[in-house]
Design a protein around this motif. Structure first.
Motif, mmCIF file in Angstrom:
data_model
loop_
_atom_site.group_PDB
_atom_site.id
_atom_site.type_symbol
_atom_site.label_atom_id
_atom_site.label_comp_id
_atom_site.label_asym_id
_atom_site.label_seq_id
_atom_site.Cartn_x
_atom_site.Cartn_y
_atom_site.Cartn_z
ATOM 1 N N GLU A 27 -36.143 17.577 11.677
ATOM 2 C CA GLU A 27 -36.219 17.838 10.088
ATOM 3 C C GLU A 27 -35.074 17.105 9.250
ATOM 4 O OE1 GLU A 27 -38.312 20.033 8.584
ATOM 5 O OE2 GLU A 27 -39.352 20.198 10.750
ATOM 6 N N TRP A 28 -35.563 16.950 7.916
ATOM 7 C CA TRP A 28 -34.696 16.214 7.139
ATOM 8 C C TRP A 28 -34.848 16.847 5.764
ATOM 9 C CZ3 TRP A 28 -38.092 12.763 9.604
ATOM 10 C CH2 TRP A 28 -39.177 12.735 9.039
ATOM 11 N N GLU A 29 -33.810 16.799 4.841
ATOM 12 C CA GLU A 29 -33.981 17.346 3.272
ATOM 13 C C GLU A 29 -35.044 16.504 2.606
ATOM 14 O OE1 GLU A 29 -31.043 18.008 -0.552
ATOM 15 O OE2 GLU A 29 -30.052 16.808 1.451
ATOM 16 N N GLY A 30 -35.885 17.323 2.157
ATOM 17 C CA GLY A 30 -36.924 16.718 1.318
ATOM 18 C C GLY A 30 -38.133 16.666 1.973
ATOM 19 N N LYS A 31 -38.201 16.931 3.323
ATOM 20 C CA LYS A 31 -39.286 16.728 4.160
ATOM 21 C C LYS A 31 -40.670 17.350 3.841
ATOM 22 C CE LYS A 31 -41.134 16.279 9.135
ATOM 23 N NZ LYS A 31 -40.506 16.847 10.358
ATOM 24 N N SER A 32 -40.374 18.660 3.495
ATOM 25 C CA SER A 32 -41.475 19.610 2.923
ATOM 26 C C SER A 32 -42.027 19.214 1.768
ATOM 27 C CB SER A 32 -41.095 20.830 3.015
ATOM 28 O OG SER A 32 -40.047 21.033 2.080
ATOM 29 N N LYS A 33 -41.229 18.172 0.900
ATOM 30 C CA LYS A 33 -41.676 17.747 -0.603
ATOM 31 C C LYS A 33 -42.241 16.303 -0.370
ATOM 32 C CE LYS A 33 -38.436 21.076 -2.953
ATOM 33 N NZ LYS A 33 -37.521 21.074 -3.909
ATOM 34 N N SER B 246 -37.372 6.829 3.760
ATOM 35 C CA SER B 246 -36.271 7.010 2.690
ATOM 36 C C SER B 246 -35.266 7.434 3.460
ATOM 37 C CB SER B 246 -36.895 8.205 1.911
ATOM 38 O OG SER B 246 -35.992 8.321 1.162
ATOM 39 N N VAL B 247 -35.412 8.306 4.532
ATOM 40 C CA VAL B 247 -34.255 9.010 5.262
ATOM 41 C C VAL B 247 -33.274 8.271 5.959
ATOM 42 C CG1 VAL B 247 -33.542 10.599 6.979
ATOM 43 C CG2 VAL B 247 -35.237 11.287 5.416
ATOM 44 N N ILE B 248 -34.069 6.982 6.688
ATOM 45 C CA ILE B 248 -33.375 5.924 7.284
ATOM 46 C C ILE B 248 -32.766 5.091 6.481
ATOM 47 C CG2 ILE B 248 -33.776 3.924 8.849
ATOM 48 C CD1 ILE B 248 -36.262 5.265 9.944
ATOM 49 N N ASN B 249 -33.139 4.516 5.263
ATOM 50 C CA ASN B 249 -32.576 3.787 4.586
ATOM 51 C C ASN B 249 -31.623 4.395 3.744
ATOM 52 O OD1 ASN B 249 -34.113 1.045 3.377
ATOM 53 N ND2 ASN B 249 -35.707 2.450 4.254
#
Length: 202
Positions: free
Chosen positions: A50-56, A62-65
């Protein structure tokens, strides 16, 4: 005793030997093969994180960058802490010296390219090191315009004096990772670096 498990494992080792005869008896390589083999055969894999903003709709890219940018900044802070009260002006100074110590003398162009700097920024770093007496440059035997950069005895001594602090700062960046996780991360980062390096050469 887990006789059934041992029997199954022996069977998998035999299959590994048959499919990958040139990989030898490296446990880590066998582990990679086993993981790929199980995935191909429908085994349950690790759950997607899970990561912040995934549900949106925020993407994994984006997360990796973002993580890479943040980690670069954390690493830079650690590096700065390692050179407090030294003759190094910036972390780039000791990184250039480490490059020369590890790979030997090289052209100014190759040194800058190896550290993935724009030419103008790299030249500033090299000139600063020359002015400080930490490196010196000589003309290339085949092309006098292309200078060869050498680490000086002063540069080697300064680097050795501060190497312990540099190693501590380096370890701090990867502190929570296990050895296995570090090996996995090296493999993934190397894949990314090789890709982008090949694109840069085109």
């Amino acid at each position: 005793m887990y006789y059934d498990l041992v029997t199954e494992l022996i069977g998998l080792v035999k299959l590994y030997e048959k499919e990958s005869p040139n990989n030898g008896q490296d446990v880590y390589i066998f582990g990679q093969w086993l993981n790929e083999h199980l995935q191909k055969n429908g085994a349950r894999t690790l759950e997607e994180p899970e990561w912040e903003g995934k549900s949106k709709g925020r993407s994994a890219d984006s997360v990796i960058n973002t993580s890479l940018v943040h980690l670069f900044r954390y690493a830079k802070l650690q590096a700065k802490s390692a050179i407090i009260d030294t003759e190094f002006s910036t972390p780039d100074d000791f990184i250039y010296l480490i490059t020369l110590m590890s790979f030997g003398s090289m052209s100014k162009t190759a040194l800058i390219k190896m550290n993935v700097h724009e030419k103008s920024a790299g030249i500033q770093i090299v000139n600063r090191l020359i002015k400080s007496g930490l490196v010196e440059q000589t003309g290339h035997s085949g092309d006098k315009r292309n200078k060869i950069i050498h680490i000086t005895p002063k540069g080697t001594e300064l680097l050795n004096q501060n190497m312990q602090n540099i190693r501590i700062a380096t370890r701090n960046v990867t502190e929570p990772l296990t050895y296995q996780e570090k090996m996995d991360l090296i493999r993934l980062l190397s894949k990314l670096e090789d890709f982008h390096e090949s694109k840069a050469l085109v």
